[in-house]
Enzyme design. Structure first.
Site, PDB file in Angstrom:
ATOM      1  N   LYS A 177      10.369 -10.181 -10.365  1.00  0.00           N
ATOM      2  CA  LYS A 177       9.223 -10.450  -9.487  1.00  0.00           C
ATOM      3  C   LYS A 177       8.784 -11.909  -9.648  1.00  0.00           C
ATOM      4  CE  LYS A 177       5.332  -7.516  -8.114  1.00  0.00           C
ATOM      5  NZ  LYS A 177       4.299  -6.567  -8.615  1.00  0.00           N
TER       6      LYS A 177
HETATM    7  O1  G3P Z   1       1.668  -4.723  -7.069  1.00  0.00           O
HETATM    8  C1  G3P Z   1       0.499  -5.439  -6.777  1.00  0.00           C
HETATM    9  C2  G3P Z   1      -0.698  -4.606  -7.109  1.00  0.00           C
HETATM   10  O2  G3P Z   1      -0.647  -4.218  -8.462  1.00  0.00           O
HETATM   11  C3  G3P Z   1      -1.999  -5.315  -6.822  1.00  0.00           C
HETATM   12  O3  G3P Z   1      -2.941  -4.319  -6.646  1.00  0.00           O
HETATM   13  O4  G3P Z   1      -5.237  -3.356  -6.535  1.00  0.00           O
HETATM   14  O5  G3P Z   1      -4.719  -5.302  -8.095  1.00  0.00           O
HETATM   15  O6  G3P Z   1      -4.792  -5.648  -5.601  1.00  0.00           O
HETATM   16  P1  G3P Z   1      -4.504  -4.669  -6.740  1.00  0.00           P
END
Ligand code: G3P
Length: 217
Positions: free
Chosen positions: A83
């Site tokens: 990633k």
């Molecule tokens: O894979 C990306 C994800 O973990 C981000 O999620 O909820 O932190 O925006 P969030």
């Protein structure tokens, strides 16, 4: 549509994997920090549980160091996907690593233009963050639609991996728009099965069956 679990919680990954709901896993530095686990060890354990791609994110920000970290992560297991953040250095590392046959998930995508660059750099997956756009009053799903249109216009093979999923509505809308993959916290995936009429109907079936005095076994 493929379901990836956005977590490093092994028990929750195993639970969903046993139901056939895990086509891959995504992690990021925040998820790894939250796990309290050694990064390489937990990625290795996840790769032993899940057959599909397991995203492990580099922590360097300069291209050459990203490439070195990506090559190290790639050796952890055959299903590791590296990633990389959507920066020019990340795109440079994406071009190099993807040309070596390493699957790359380009993350922290917030615009269609960014997604276009990731596809041109050879990304296997692009991770547009729906929830974080919604958080600032923009329309995260609109970005998924724009990327779908652009990728289809030019036949890009990069898969849209919709991320920052917060609700079952996001998952439904991603399926309607045609995202290739969603990556979601385990609890949101589990909520997909919930419906009050299902609960009410099952309760009624059980009460009526009890009246028969019968048993199947
Ligand atoms: O894979 C990306 C994800 O973990 C981000 O999620 O909820 O932190 O925006 P969030």
């Amino acid at each position: 549509m493929k379901f990836f679990v956005d977590s490093a919680d092994l028990e929750q990954i195993k639970y969903l994997n046993d139901i056939g709901l895990v086509d891959g896993v995504t992690t990021n530095p925040s998820i790894i920090a939250k796990s309290g686990r050694d990064f390489i060890e937990v990625i290795k354990e996840i790769c032993d549980i899940v057959e599909g791609p397991v995203s492990a994110e580099v922590t360097a920000t300069e291209a050459d160091a990203m490439i070195a970290e990506g090559r190290t992560l790639r050796k952890v297991a055959p299903n590791v996907c590296v990633k990389l953040p959507l920066t020019m250095d990340g795109l440079k590392a994406c071009k190099t690593l993807s040309s070596e046959g390493t699957p790359v998930n380009v993350t922290l995508c917030f615009s269609a233009n960014q997604a276009l660059l990731a596809a041109k750099a050879g990304a296997s997956f692009i991770s547009p963050f729906i929830g974080r756009l919604d958080d600032i009053g923009l329309d995260g799903m609109e970005l998924i639609e724009e990327i779908r249109t652009i990728y289809d216009n030019y036949g890009f093979e990069t898969e849209i991996l919709a991320a920052s999923i917060r609700t079952v509505g996001h998952i439904r809308d991603c399926a309607l728009v045609g995202a290739d993959v969603i990556t979601s916290p385990p609890n949101v995936i589990a909520k997909l099965a919930d419906h009050p009429l299902t609960d009410k109907g099952l309760d009624a079936f059980m009460k009526d069956w009890a009246k028969t005095g019968q048993s199947i076994l």
